[in-house]
Design a protein around this motif. Structure first.
Motif, mmCIF file in Angstrom:
data_model
loop_
_atom_site.group_PDB
_atom_site.id
_atom_site.type_symbol
_atom_site.label_atom_id
_atom_site.label_comp_id
_atom_site.label_asym_id
_atom_site.label_seq_id
_atom_site.Cartn_x
_atom_site.Cartn_y
_atom_site.Cartn_z
ATOM 1 N N ARG A 20 -63.731 98.571 31.914
ATOM 2 C CA ARG A 20 -63.968 97.707 33.109
ATOM 3 C C ARG A 20 -64.403 98.629 34.109
ATOM 4 N NH1 ARG A 20 -62.158 92.985 35.462
ATOM 5 N NH2 ARG A 20 -60.970 92.689 33.901
ATOM 6 N N ARG A 21 -63.754 99.893 34.113
ATOM 7 C CA ARG A 21 -64.079 101.161 34.970
ATOM 8 C C ARG A 21 -65.560 101.312 35.012
ATOM 9 N NH1 ARG A 21 -58.783 103.388 34.529
ATOM 10 N NH2 ARG A 21 -59.790 104.701 33.035
ATOM 11 N N TYR A 35 -73.956 96.298 26.752
ATOM 12 C CA TYR A 35 -72.709 96.835 26.310
ATOM 13 C C TYR A 35 -72.828 96.374 24.853
ATOM 14 C CZ TYR A 35 -67.998 96.632 24.672
ATOM 15 O OH TYR A 35 -66.969 97.116 23.778
ATOM 16 N N VAL A 36 -72.600 97.572 23.999
ATOM 17 C CA VAL A 36 -72.616 97.313 22.486
ATOM 18 C C VAL A 36 -71.155 97.278 22.254
ATOM 19 C CG1 VAL A 36 -73.370 98.189 20.247
ATOM 20 C CG2 VAL A 36 -74.785 98.409 22.238
ATOM 21 N N ALA A 46 -65.284 89.679 25.896
ATOM 22 C CA ALA A 46 -65.521 88.892 26.683
ATOM 23 C C ALA A 46 -65.314 89.263 28.218
ATOM 24 C CB ALA A 46 -64.057 88.049 26.659
ATOM 25 N N LEU A 47 -64.632 90.648 28.406
ATOM 26 C CA LEU A 47 -64.803 91.139 29.945
ATOM 27 C C LEU A 47 -66.199 91.404 30.055
ATOM 28 C CD1 LEU A 47 -63.493 92.800 31.994
ATOM 29 C CD2 LEU A 47 -63.288 94.993 30.563
ATOM 30 N N ALA A 48 -66.963 92.293 29.261
ATOM 31 C CA ALA A 48 -68.420 92.615 29.658
ATOM 32 C C ALA A 48 -69.174 91.350 29.857
ATOM 33 C CB ALA A 48 -69.005 93.396 28.426
ATOM 34 N N GLN A 49 -69.128 90.156 28.985
ATOM 35 C CA GLN A 49 -69.696 88.978 29.336
ATOM 36 C C GLN A 49 -69.455 88.321 30.571
ATOM 37 O OE1 GLN A 49 -68.539 86.938 25.690
ATOM 38 N NE2 GLN A 49 -70.394 87.574 24.618
ATOM 39 N N VAL A 53 -72.688 91.200 31.914
ATOM 40 C CA VAL A 53 -73.495 92.338 31.074
ATOM 41 C C VAL A 53 -74.161 91.742 29.937
ATOM 42 C CG1 VAL A 53 -73.433 94.507 30.055
ATOM 43 C CG2 VAL A 53 -72.295 94.070 32.118
ATOM 44 N N ALA A 54 -75.391 92.086 29.609
ATOM 45 C CA ALA A 54 -76.063 91.562 28.291
ATOM 46 C C ALA A 54 -75.214 92.558 27.170
ATOM 47 C CB ALA A 54 -77.364 92.176 28.242
ATOM 48 N N CYS A 55 -74.590 91.622 26.244
ATOM 49 C CA CYS A 55 -73.944 92.217 25.092
ATOM 50 C C CYS A 55 -74.463 92.000 23.729
ATOM 51 C CB CYS A 55 -72.446 91.415 25.107
ATOM 52 S SG CYS A 55 -71.477 91.750 26.565
#
Length: 326
Positions: A20-21, A35-36, A46-49, A53-55
């Motif tokens: 997250r940070r 994010y990969v 799920a956090l990145a989505q 952010v594109a995952c």
């Protein structure tokens, strides 16, 4: 300079709050972030989505390497935004310092021979363990032209396209290996004195340090197998040093044991002498010099384990397995 020409690739697995940070630090500085994820089970994807952010989810039925994750990231980034000219790579346990992306991008514009630029990676909590402190000291890079960068770096997109990026099959040492190819092609690697990222190693136990150094030994052997010949001589010196200091004194004791008996064990005194030599040669506080000299000497043994593991993998023709310390 257009922010649209800058992109960021973040790689990670089960980084939790650290991710997250990381994402917050780059999303505030760049318009394009990928994010990969490498098989996280803690909700990282799920956090990145949820942060927009594109995952990319790596196919974990194939052998995982950080190199493979980085390649998947920059390729996806250029699919989404072909106009991108500069790509910052950052590990998911790091946080990018405010202002770094602009600084690095400007530097590459002003230095056309530089394929990549990195700054200083610092440990977030060096006071929590001696192993974190060792990492903090290890990250320090002298400003100017350097032979190789680490996991956090800004690269030109054109360089990645031309070189093909990182070698997917390397479980460690993929960054210096790429740098060998870049230097061979006439490019330079530069480092700045400015802080770039905050890293959270979270190493609190000896076995974590040991496995991390085993991975370094493996990387030395793999890198030497690829580029050990002239003129690069990539990691030949490091590999030879590992074998010399780990097995040399022990072998000499065995050779002299019949003639000298237990007196031959005095040869092992070369290890405390090496610690003293490194301590006197080092810089910084007494505590830092002491830590570095002791662990630098001790590291030859896990490095040997890593080198032997590489040789066994190659001899048995078995697929390499990631060596993790977290």
């Amino acid at each position: 300079m257009e922010r649209s020409q800058l992109g960021v690739v973040v790689i990670g697995r089960n980084e939790g709050e650290r991710l997250r940070r990381c994402l917050e630090s780059v999303c505030s500085q760049a318009d394009h972030v990928v994010y990969v994820d490498s098989g996280s089970t803690d909700g990282s994807l799920a956090l990145a989505q949820g942060m927009g952010v594109a995952c990319v989810e790596l196919d974990m039925t194939l052998p995982f390497t950080a190199a493979r994750a980085r390649n998947a990231g920059w390729r996806r980034l250029l699919q989404l935004a072909p106009e991108i000219r500069w790509i910052q790579f950052v590990d998911g346990d790091c946080e990018v310092v405010p202002g770094w992306l602009t600084l690095a991008r400007t530097y590459l514009v002003e230095h056309p021979r530089a394929a990549a630029v990195c700054g200083q990676r610092r440990e977030r909590h060096p006071e929590r363990s001696v192993y974190n402190r060792l990492c903090d000291l290890e990250w320090i890079k002298p400003p100017g032209k350097i032979p190789a960068f680490g996991g956090d770096v800004m690269l030109r997109a054109e360089v990645l396209r031309a070189s093909g990026g990182y070698r997917d099959d390397l479980i460690a040492g993929e960054e210096p290996e790429l740098c060998v190819r870049l230097r061979r092609a006439g490019w330079e690697i530069h480092a700045l004195p400015d802080d770039m990222t905050l890293h959270d190693a979270n190493m609190t136990r000896f076995w974590q340090w040991w496995r991390r150094v085993v991975r370094s030994g493996y990387a030395y052997a793999a890198g030497m197998a690829l580029h050990g010949g002239a003129p690069e001589r990539h990691w030949v010196r490091e590999s030879a040093r590992t074998w010399f200091w780990s097995l040399g004194p022990m072998a000499l004791v065995l050779v002299l044991l019949p003639a000298w008996g237990l007196g031959s064990l005095a040869i092992l005194g070369v290890y405390p002498l090496q610690v003293l030599r490194l301590f006197l040669k080092g810089e910084g506080s007494w505590r830092d010099r002491g830590l570095q000299s002791v662990f630098h000497t001790l590291s030859r043994f896990p490095e040997l384990v890593g080198q032997c593991r590489y040789l066994c993998d190659r001899w048995l023709r078995r697929p390499t397995q990631l060596i993790e310390y977290k």
